[in-house]
Design a protein around this motif. Structure first.
Motif, PDB file in Angstrom:
ATOM      1  N   ARG B  89       0.827  -1.212   0.000  1.00 28.79           N
ATOM      2  CA  ARG B  89       0.000   0.000   0.000  1.00 28.79           C
ATOM      3  C   ARG B  89       0.859   1.258   0.000  1.00 28.79           C
ATOM      4  N   GLY B  90       2.005   1.186   0.661  1.00 29.00           N
ATOM      5  CA  GLY B  90       2.858   2.370   0.776  1.00 29.00           C
ATOM      6  C   GLY B  90       3.311   2.900  -0.570  1.00 29.00           C
ATOM      7  N   LYS B  91       3.604   1.978  -1.502  1.00 35.04           N
ATOM      8  CA  LYS B  91       4.064   2.406  -2.827  1.00 35.04           C
ATOM      9  C   LYS B  91       2.991   3.223  -3.546  1.00 35.04           C
TER      10      LYS B  91
ATOM     11  N   VAL C  24       6.778   8.033 -10.978  1.00 39.67           N
ATOM     12  CA  VAL C  24       5.496   7.345 -11.169  1.00 39.67           C
ATOM     13  C   VAL C  24       4.356   8.364 -11.208  1.00 39.67           C
ATOM     14  N   ALA C  25       4.429   9.375 -10.358  1.00 43.54           N
ATOM     15  CA  ALA C  25       3.374  10.401 -10.338  1.00 43.54           C
ATOM     16  C   ALA C  25       3.294  11.109 -11.687  1.00 43.54           C
ATOM     17  N   ARG C  26       4.430  11.421 -12.283  1.00 43.36           N
ATOM     18  CA  ARG C  26       4.437  12.078 -13.598  1.00 43.36           C
ATOM     19  C   ARG C  26       3.817  11.142 -14.648  1.00 43.36           C
ATOM     20  N   HIS C  38      -7.959   3.687 -16.098  1.00 44.22           N
ATOM     21  CA  HIS C  38      -6.687   3.260 -15.514  1.00 44.22           C
ATOM     22  C   HIS C  38      -6.824   3.031 -14.020  1.00 44.22           C
ATOM     23  N   GLU C  39      -5.849   2.328 -13.474  1.00 47.61           N
ATOM     24  CA  GLU C  39      -5.853   1.993 -12.043  1.00 47.61           C
ATOM     25  C   GLU C  39      -4.407   1.801 -11.610  1.00 47.61           C
ATOM     26  N   LEU C  40      -3.939   2.593 -10.661  1.00 50.59           N
ATOM     27  CA  LEU C  40      -2.559   2.490 -10.164  1.00 50.59           C
ATOM     28  C   LEU C  40      -2.467   1.390  -9.120  1.00 50.59           C
ATOM     29  N   MET C  43       2.584  -2.544  -8.247  1.00 50.75           N
ATOM     30  CA  MET C  43       3.624  -3.035  -9.153  1.00 50.75           C
ATOM     31  C   MET C  43       3.388  -2.620 -10.602  1.00 50.75           C
ATOM     32  N   GLY C  44       2.415  -1.763 -10.839  1.00 47.19           N
ATOM     33  CA  GLY C  44       2.179  -1.326 -12.210  1.00 47.19           C
ATOM     34  C   GLY C  44       0.852  -0.615 -12.314  1.00 47.19           C
ATOM     35  N   THR C  45       0.600  -0.084 -13.487  1.00 43.10           N
ATOM     36  CA  THR C  45      -0.633   0.647 -13.752  1.00 43.10           C
ATOM     37  C   THR C  45      -1.429  -0.115 -14.793  1.00 43.10           C
ATOM     38  N   VAL C  46      -2.699  -0.362 -14.506  1.00 44.87           N
ATOM     39  CA  VAL C  46      -3.570  -1.070 -15.436  1.00 44.87           C
ATOM     40  C   VAL C  46      -4.289  -0.055 -16.310  1.00 44.87           C
ATOM     41  N   LEU C  47      -4.359  -0.328 -17.604  1.00 45.11           N
ATOM     42  CA  LEU C  47      -5.066   0.510 -18.570  1.00 45.11           C
ATOM     43  C   LEU C  47      -6.075  -0.357 -19.309  1.00 45.11           C
TER      44      LEU C  47
END
Lengths: 100, 100, 100, 100
Positions: B89-91, C24-26, C38-40, C43-47
């Protein structure tokens, strides 16, 4: 059972800022000591064998790299199926036959 | 040490031709029994813990699926670093703070 | 067509040595501007969307990060199939139903 | 800029139930037509070039496979950095030097 796997292991935090090559070389040394069939490629190392042996070997590589590096990243993909070994080359050869 | 991992496991050959959902559900049951912190997502399941425990659990999921399916595919990515647990969760939270 | 994808993008060489969170924020800002669902995750971002839009957006994230970072690593996995959109949540829900 | 990439593309639903080799062979034909430097391996195909060209080629392979197959899975990893091309072999050679 035959598992063909490819893995990539590299530092995200480390004491130096040079090439990754020495880290990869150390990983390959550990893979060689494992006795598993293997093949070094530009984006990862292919292994063939039992999944337990593959996981044990990759964990050894990880643990070794973590001794020096504060953070490491590991990716692994495994194609696991029934049948004889020798698929590491067989998979490429069966495609090559069709391309002739 | 804290490892945050994501893995995906699905059949390439199987007795039925329906949805993957029952296979994923069985995988999640095995993950739950492991006691590892976990989170099911659309493209994989995130785990947090020791790398040995993560690998043992994923191997159990693999072995279970291989009982029914002639061929399975597994992908795994691990972010391994020093420090406390709770990074799963922290990430996400540390990025969310920057996006506010 | 509906593609559900997960990607991870991070620097291997960069001007600073702090957290990956600002990078990651950028990336998430660029994803938001794309309009893709999308969903952060940890371990990765889902699109979800058309593969062309997904690839264009990820390339924008890559190009943006490469302006600052001498070396970056990108991983992508895509599950592409016939049918309606909304699979990003549907895939998780269909497993959740079986686990009740 | 030099991107070295590895990708894997295979059907999850398809009209036949035989080997994946014909699907991989068709993918390699499309890669050959792209003119990109490439190398077929047991677990994926390595490409080198601009990220835009790499993505365009992989999308062509995907679109071609989706014409026949109701569902396909794609994985991609990219190592992107400054500098000259020829890294596809250079990366392996630099490790090989250290292993001698």
């Amino acid at each position: 059972m035959s598992c063909v796997a490819t893995f990539s292991l590299f530092p995200l935090e480390r004491p130096d800022q040079g090439s990754f090559a020495p880290y990869v070389a150390r990983t390959i040394e550990i893979v060689r000591e494992s006795g598993l069939a293997h093949e070094l490629g530009p984006m990862g190392t292919v292994l063939e064998g039992d999944l337990a042996d593959i996981m044990r070997t990759i964990k050894q590589c990880h643990d070794d790299m973590r001794k020096e590096c504060g953070r490491v990243y590991l990716t692994l993909a495994v194609d696991s199926r029934e049948g004889e070994s020798g698929r590491m080359r067989g998979k490429v050869d069966s495609v090559g036959e069709l391309l002739k």
